[in-house]
Design a protein around this motif. Structure first.
Motif, PDB file in Angstrom:
ATOM      1  N   ALA A 166      -9.135 -35.598  26.835  1.00 31.41           N
ATOM      2  CA  ALA A 166      -7.648 -35.366  26.647  1.00 31.41           C
ATOM      3  C   ALA A 166      -7.105 -36.489  26.184  1.00 31.41           C
ATOM      4  O   ALA A 166      -6.151 -36.797  25.717  1.00 31.41           O
ATOM      5  CB  ALA A 166      -7.204 -34.735  28.105  1.00 31.41           C
ATOM      6  N   MET A 167      -7.534 -37.664  27.089  1.00 33.70           N
ATOM      7  CA  MET A 167      -6.903 -38.873  26.776  1.00 33.70           C
ATOM      8  C   MET A 167      -7.301 -39.529  25.229  1.00 33.70           C
ATOM      9  O   MET A 167      -6.252 -40.223  24.423  1.00 33.70           O
ATOM     10  CB  MET A 167      -7.441 -39.914  27.626  1.00 33.70           C
ATOM     11  CG  MET A 167      -6.832 -39.898  29.059  1.00 33.70           C
ATOM     12  SD  MET A 167      -7.204 -41.094  30.300  1.00 33.70           S
ATOM     13  CE  MET A 167      -8.948 -41.243  30.259  1.00 33.70           C
ATOM     14  N   PHE A 168      -8.462 -39.154  24.828  1.00 29.56           N
ATOM     15  CA  PHE A 168      -8.760 -39.583  23.325  1.00 29.56           C
ATOM     16  C   PHE A 168      -7.900 -38.936  22.437  1.00 29.56           C
ATOM     17  O   PHE A 168      -7.586 -39.385  21.457  1.00 29.56           O
ATOM     18  CB  PHE A 168     -10.381 -39.133  23.135  1.00 29.56           C
ATOM     19  CG  PHE A 168     -10.607 -39.492  21.606  1.00 29.56           C
ATOM     20  CD1 PHE A 168     -10.964 -40.899  21.241  1.00 29.56           C
ATOM     21  CD2 PHE A 168     -10.666 -38.657  20.817  1.00 29.56           C
ATOM     22  CE1 PHE A 168     -11.256 -41.269  20.170  1.00 29.56           C
ATOM     23  CE2 PHE A 168     -11.285 -39.002  19.247  1.00 29.56           C
ATOM     24  CZ  PHE A 168     -11.381 -40.213  19.085  1.00 29.56           C
ATOM     25  N   ARG A 169      -7.869 -37.532  22.784  1.00 23.88           N
ATOM     26  CA  ARG A 169      -6.673 -36.904  21.717  1.00 23.88           C
ATOM     27  C   ARG A 169      -5.207 -37.340  21.757  1.00 23.88           C
ATOM     28  O   ARG A 169      -4.561 -37.355  20.834  1.00 23.88           O
ATOM     29  CB  ARG A 169      -6.796 -35.454  21.978  1.00 23.88           C
ATOM     30  CG  ARG A 169      -8.258 -34.796  21.706  1.00 23.88           C
ATOM     31  CD  ARG A 169      -8.197 -33.125  21.970  1.00 23.88           C
ATOM     32  NE  ARG A 169      -8.032 -32.809  23.149  1.00 23.88           N
ATOM     33  CZ  ARG A 169      -9.132 -32.602  23.998  1.00 23.88           C
ATOM     34  NH1 ARG A 169     -10.178 -32.777  23.620  1.00 23.88           N
ATOM     35  NH2 ARG A 169      -8.739 -32.138  25.249  1.00 23.88           N
ATOM     36  N   MET A 170      -5.013 -37.747  22.861  1.00 25.82           N
ATOM     37  CA  MET A 170      -3.509 -38.125  22.961  1.00 25.82           C
ATOM     38  C   MET A 170      -3.561 -39.711  22.182  1.00 25.82           C
ATOM     39  O   MET A 170      -2.435 -39.793  21.540  1.00 25.82           O
ATOM     40  CB  MET A 170      -3.127 -38.378  24.520  1.00 25.82           C
ATOM     41  CG  MET A 170      -2.782 -36.979  25.264  1.00 25.82           C
ATOM     42  SD  MET A 170      -2.257 -37.332  27.040  1.00 25.82           S
ATOM     43  CE  MET A 170      -1.031 -38.169  26.679  1.00 25.82           C
ATOM     44  N   VAL A 171      -4.374 -40.367  22.414  1.00 27.66           N
ATOM     45  CA  VAL A 171      -4.372 -41.734  21.722  1.00 27.66           C
ATOM     46  C   VAL A 171      -4.597 -41.651  20.297  1.00 27.66           C
ATOM     47  O   VAL A 171      -3.984 -42.129  19.406  1.00 27.66           O
ATOM     48  CB  VAL A 171      -5.304 -42.727  22.392  1.00 27.66           C
ATOM     49  CG1 VAL A 171      -5.854 -43.940  21.467  1.00 27.66           C
ATOM     50  CG2 VAL A 171      -5.199 -43.047  23.869  1.00 27.66           C
ATOM     51  N   ALA A 198      -1.504 -29.037  26.449  1.00 26.75           N
ATOM     52  CA  ALA A 198      -2.373 -29.156  27.544  1.00 26.75           C
ATOM     53  C   ALA A 198      -3.103 -30.471  28.056  1.00 26.75           C
ATOM     54  O   ALA A 198      -3.254 -30.619  29.073  1.00 26.75           O
ATOM     55  CB  ALA A 198      -3.381 -28.206  27.231  1.00 26.75           C
ATOM     56  N   ASP A 199      -3.394 -31.428  27.209  1.00 24.83           N
ATOM     57  CA  ASP A 199      -3.662 -32.445  27.401  1.00 24.83           C
ATOM     58  C   ASP A 199      -2.864 -33.533  27.949  1.00 24.83           C
ATOM     59  O   ASP A 199      -3.118 -34.381  29.159  1.00 24.83           O
ATOM     60  CB  ASP A 199      -3.885 -33.339  25.861  1.00 24.83           C
ATOM     61  CG  ASP A 199      -5.185 -32.781  25.217  1.00 24.83           C
ATOM     62  OD1 ASP A 199      -6.090 -32.303  25.880  1.00 24.83           O
ATOM     63  OD2 ASP A 199      -5.231 -33.003  23.929  1.00 24.83           O
ATOM     64  N   ARG A 200      -1.589 -33.444  27.716  1.00 26.00           N
ATOM     65  CA  ARG A 200      -0.547 -33.950  28.795  1.00 26.00           C
ATOM     66  C   ARG A 200      -0.349 -33.497  30.037  1.00 26.00           C
ATOM     67  O   ARG A 200      -0.506 -34.312  31.209  1.00 26.00           O
ATOM     68  CB  ARG A 200       0.861 -33.937  27.988  1.00 26.00           C
ATOM     69  CG  ARG A 200       1.079 -34.805  26.777  1.00 26.00           C
ATOM     70  CD  ARG A 200       2.618 -34.919  26.580  1.00 26.00           C
ATOM     71  NE  ARG A 200       3.235 -33.541  26.638  1.00 26.00           N
ATOM     72  CZ  ARG A 200       3.521 -32.988  25.451  1.00 26.00           C
ATOM     73  NH1 ARG A 200       3.311 -33.382  24.344  1.00 26.00           N
ATOM     74  NH2 ARG A 200       4.288 -31.688  25.589  1.00 26.00           N
ATOM     75  N   VAL A 201      -0.693 -32.349  30.346  1.00 28.65           N
ATOM     76  CA  VAL A 201      -0.791 -31.781  31.724  1.00 28.65           C
ATOM     77  C   VAL A 201      -2.063 -32.321  32.456  1.00 28.65           C
ATOM     78  O   VAL A 201      -1.676 -32.640  33.629  1.00 28.65           O
ATOM     79  CB  VAL A 201      -1.018 -30.051  31.657  1.00 28.65           C
ATOM     80  CG1 VAL A 201      -1.088 -29.450  33.011  1.00 28.65           C
ATOM     81  CG2 VAL A 201       0.592 -29.713  31.123  1.00 28.65           C
ATOM     82  N   LEU A 202      -3.007 -32.353  31.698  1.00 30.57           N
ATOM     83  CA  LEU A 202      -4.116 -32.910  32.403  1.00 30.57           C
ATOM     84  C   LEU A 202      -3.965 -34.374  32.706  1.00 30.57           C
ATOM     85  O   LEU A 202      -4.392 -34.632  33.865  1.00 30.57           O
ATOM     86  CB  LEU A 202      -5.474 -32.748  31.608  1.00 30.57           C
ATOM     87  CG  LEU A 202      -6.816 -33.103  32.101  1.00 30.57           C
ATOM     88  CD1 LEU A 202      -7.064 -32.338  33.394  1.00 30.57           C
ATOM     89  CD2 LEU A 202      -7.983 -32.855  30.948  1.00 30.57           C
TER      90      LEU A 202
END
Length: 182
Positions: A65-70, A82-86
């Motif tokens: 999730a952090m990889f996708r956010m970065v 969903a990544d932000r939520v996690l």
């Protein structure tokens, strides 16, 4: 297995625990012991917490999730809600605690505390000046994000050891081939 800590940001050192994403996809957190080793080497806490069944999957899910956010930050595209939520949920856990005793200062915490530190660093990156200097490594096989803090903002590699060295060696070989008579 020794891990690399070259990014000056803990989250950016955790993301490459999967190397060569999209090609080899080399998972470096293959076991609970690998996760414990990364935690110990990172220095987030002085001693790795007990890793229970399911913890490795939780850590990997947060990492992805952090990889996708970065990646969304670098590529300037919307983030997956969903990544932000996690990541927000992980960041809400209490961080490691500092304790002073006769032997000195210690950082102690469970896996949730370690993941909280990583998630908070990921979130901080979104509002930090480092955000503007966040780039992908130019090595075709490397998927490590890095922060370019060079004076001219022209850095291309996540690090000279490895990616930069390979690129310099390849450029040298190409120059030698071009200069040699046929």
């Amino acid at each position: 297995m020794p891990f690399e800590f070259i990014a000056d940001r803990l989250v950016l050192d955790f993301l490459p625990t999967v190397a060569a994403r999209g090609s080899l996809g080399e998972e470096k957190l293959r076991s609970e012991q690998d996760l414990a080793d990364w935690i110990t080497e990172s220095g987030v806490v002085d001693a790795a917490p007990q890793i229970r069944p399911g913890d490795l999957a939780r850590a990997r899910a947060l990492r992805e999730a952090m990889f996708r956010m970065v990646a969304a930050l670098i590529d300037q595209r919307p983030q997956v809600p969903a990544d932000r939520v996690l990541v927000n949920a992980a960041a809400a856990a209490p961080p490691p605690v500092l304790q002073l005793d006769d032997e000195g200062l210690h950082r102690v915490g469970d896996l949730d505390a370690v993941l909280a530190v990583l998630a908070r660093d990921c979130l901080d990156l979104h509002a930090h000046p480092d955000r503007a200097s966040l780039h992908w490594c130019a090595d075709d096989t490397c998927t490590r994000p890095f922060i370019d803090r060079s004076r001219g903002q022209r850095r291309r590699w996540c690090g000279m050891k490895g990616c930069g060295d390979r690129a310099k060696a390849a450029a040298y070989r190409q120059r030698r081939r071009a200069a040699s008579p046929t």
